[in-house]
Design an enzyme around this catalytic site. Structure first.
Site, mmCIF file in Angstrom:
data_model
loop_
_atom_site.group_PDB
_atom_site.id
_atom_site.type_symbol
_atom_site.label_atom_id
_atom_site.label_comp_id
_atom_site.label_asym_id
_atom_site.label_seq_id
_atom_site.Cartn_x
_atom_site.Cartn_y
_atom_site.Cartn_z
ATOM 1 N N ASN A 59 0.866 -1.178 0.000
ATOM 2 C CA ASN A 59 0.000 0.000 0.000
ATOM 3 C C ASN A 59 0.902 1.226 0.000
ATOM 4 O OD1 ASN A 59 -1.872 1.996 0.466
ATOM 5 N ND2 ASN A 59 -2.281 1.417 2.591
ATOM 6 N N TRP A 60 0.977 1.874 -1.161
ATOM 7 C CA TRP A 60 1.912 2.998 -1.295
ATOM 8 C C TRP A 60 1.361 4.311 -0.754
ATOM 9 C CZ3 TRP A 60 4.083 1.859 -6.918
ATOM 10 C CH2 TRP A 60 4.990 0.785 -6.812
ATOM 11 N N LYS A 61 0.087 4.308 -0.386
ATOM 12 C CA LYS A 61 -0.539 5.525 0.167
ATOM 13 C C LYS A 61 -0.287 6.712 -0.799
ATOM 14 C CE LYS A 61 -0.046 3.362 4.621
ATOM 15 N NZ LYS A 61 0.134 3.448 6.070
ATOM 16 N N HIS A 92 -9.196 0.854 5.110
ATOM 17 C CA HIS A 92 -7.905 1.038 5.791
ATOM 18 C C HIS A 92 -8.106 1.962 6.989
ATOM 19 C CE1 HIS A 92 -3.806 2.396 6.577
ATOM 20 N NE2 HIS A 92 -3.419 1.265 6.009
ATOM 21 N N GLU A 127 -6.558 4.424 8.043
ATOM 22 C CA GLU A 127 -6.424 5.857 7.741
ATOM 23 C C GLU A 127 -7.729 6.395 7.145
ATOM 24 O OE1 GLU A 127 -2.760 5.599 5.495
ATOM 25 O OE2 GLU A 127 -1.756 5.001 7.347
ATOM 26 N N GLU A 176 -5.082 -5.300 10.796
ATOM 27 C CA GLU A 176 -4.055 -4.270 10.980
ATOM 28 C C GLU A 176 -4.313 -3.509 12.266
ATOM 29 O OE1 GLU A 176 -2.065 -3.121 7.124
ATOM 30 O OE2 GLU A 176 -3.851 -1.897 7.251
ATOM 31 N N GLY A 200 2.764 1.957 10.806
ATOM 32 C CA GLY A 200 3.695 3.076 10.647
ATOM 33 C C GLY A 200 4.438 3.459 11.916
ATOM 34 N N SER A 248 3.954 -2.433 10.388
ATOM 35 C CA SER A 248 5.399 -2.438 10.643
ATOM 36 C C SER A 248 6.100 -3.737 10.236
ATOM 37 C CB SER A 248 5.682 -2.094 12.113
ATOM 38 O OG SER A 248 5.207 -0.782 12.391
ATOM 39 N N GLY A 277 3.045 -1.084 4.336
ATOM 40 C CA GLY A 277 3.095 0.328 3.956
ATOM 41 C C GLY A 277 4.537 0.744 3.747
ATOM 42 N N GLY A 278 5.158 1.271 4.802
ATOM 43 C CA GLY A 278 6.498 1.853 4.732
ATOM 44 C C GLY A 278 7.538 1.017 3.985
HETATM 45 P P1 PGA Z 1 3.252 0.051 7.731
HETATM 46 O O1 PGA Z 1 1.772 0.328 7.157
HETATM 47 O O2 PGA Z 1 3.740 -1.201 7.075
HETATM 48 O O3 PGA Z 1 4.024 1.261 7.345
HETATM 49 O O4 PGA Z 1 3.109 -0.115 9.205
HETATM 50 C C1 PGA Z 1 0.850 -0.684 7.045
HETATM 51 C C2 PGA Z 1 -0.429 -0.151 6.484
HETATM 52 O O5 PGA Z 1 -0.689 1.041 6.516
HETATM 53 O O6 PGA Z 1 -1.253 -0.915 6.012
#
Ligand code: PGA
Length: 250
Positions: free
Chosen positions: A10-12, A90, A92, A162, A168, A208, A229-230
């Site tokens: 997930n590149w956001k 998600h 967010e 999640e 993050g 993470s 994500g990251g």
């Molecule tokens: P992260 O993000 O790997 O940076 O913790 C995961 C996500 O937002 O799904």
């Protein structure tokens, strides 16, 4: 039943069209299934240039098929642009954009109607966990987000657990704790939609994940893959992750 490991990136709100295409073209070959969700402007170009093991999808879709919804993108548009899946709910989106379970449920239905794999995210906050409410919160999110979805569609759904506090933060859940939670989620699926659905549904962990900790997670029996994500933004890290995952047989 053997399952191919699913790795979702997930590149956001990161990477331009050029950066996205260059990234996916340079990925090493792997036997796991790689799902990449670039920002909307890069979706079509990525779908046109993707390696065989990769699927391209959206980070979000709207709950309606079309209409006066300025700034939104429909499931049909994603499909037509070459998308195979959509991340839905998600944390967010839930937190920043105030998405409710019933709104998310409409999005899941739109995804299924348009032949997109819904990757449904659920997860508890730190305070919900501290209050001992984790399972209660997850059950509510799961059942309300998948309300009225018949058993024949459940196996098409990928569920991503999640925990909000792990996203993050560099503070991943432990693999053992995650296994326990995913086992319980599978039980809820079994009690609601039946044994076959519980076996077939893919359940992922997200929060993470790094090249250093991924193997430990994938070795747990109920963890079918991960959402990242990251670490999915860095070519080296993500390449390592998909190579490690390709060597794991579930
Ligand atoms: P992260 O993000 O790997 O940076 O913790 C995961 C996500 O937002 O799904």
């Amino acid at each position: 039943m053997s399952k191919e490991v699913r790795i979702v990136a997930n590149w956001k709100m990161n990477k331009t069209v050029d950066e996205s295409v260059e990234f996916i073209q340079k990925l090493p070959i792997t036997t796991c299934l790689v799902f990449i969700a670039p920002p909307f402007p890069a979706l079509y170009s990525c779908a046109q240039n993707k390696p065989a093991m990769a699927s391209i999808g959206a980070q979000n879709i709207h709950s309606e098929a079309n209409g006066a919804f300025t700034g939104e993108v429909s499931a049909h548009m994603v499909k037509e642009a070459g998308g195979d899946f959509a991340i839905i709910g998600h944390s967010e989106r839930r937190r920043i954009f105030k998405e409710s379970n019933s709104f998310i449920n409409q999005k899941v239905k739109q995804a299924l109607l348009n032949d997109l794999i819904p990757i449904l995210c659920i997860g508890e906050t730190a305070s919900e966990r501290e209050d001992g409410k984790t399972l209660e919160v997850l059950k509510k999110q799961l059942l309300e987000s998948l309300a009225e979805i018949p058993p024949e569609n459940i196996s098409e759904i990928t569920l991503a657990y999640e925990p909000v506090w792990a996203i993050g933060t560099g503070q991943a859940a432990t693999a053992q704790m995650t296994q326990e939670t995913l086992f319980n989620l599978r039980k809820i699926v079994q009690n609601t939609w039946g044994e076959e659905c519980a076996e077939e549904i893919f359940i992922l962990y997200g929060g993470s994940i790094t090249p250093e900790n991924i193997e430990e997670f994938l070795q747990e029996p109920d963890i079918d893959g991960v959402l990242i994500g990251g670490a999915s933004l860095d070519h080296n890290s993500f390449s390592k992750i998909i190579q490690i995952s390709g060597n794991i047989v579930k």
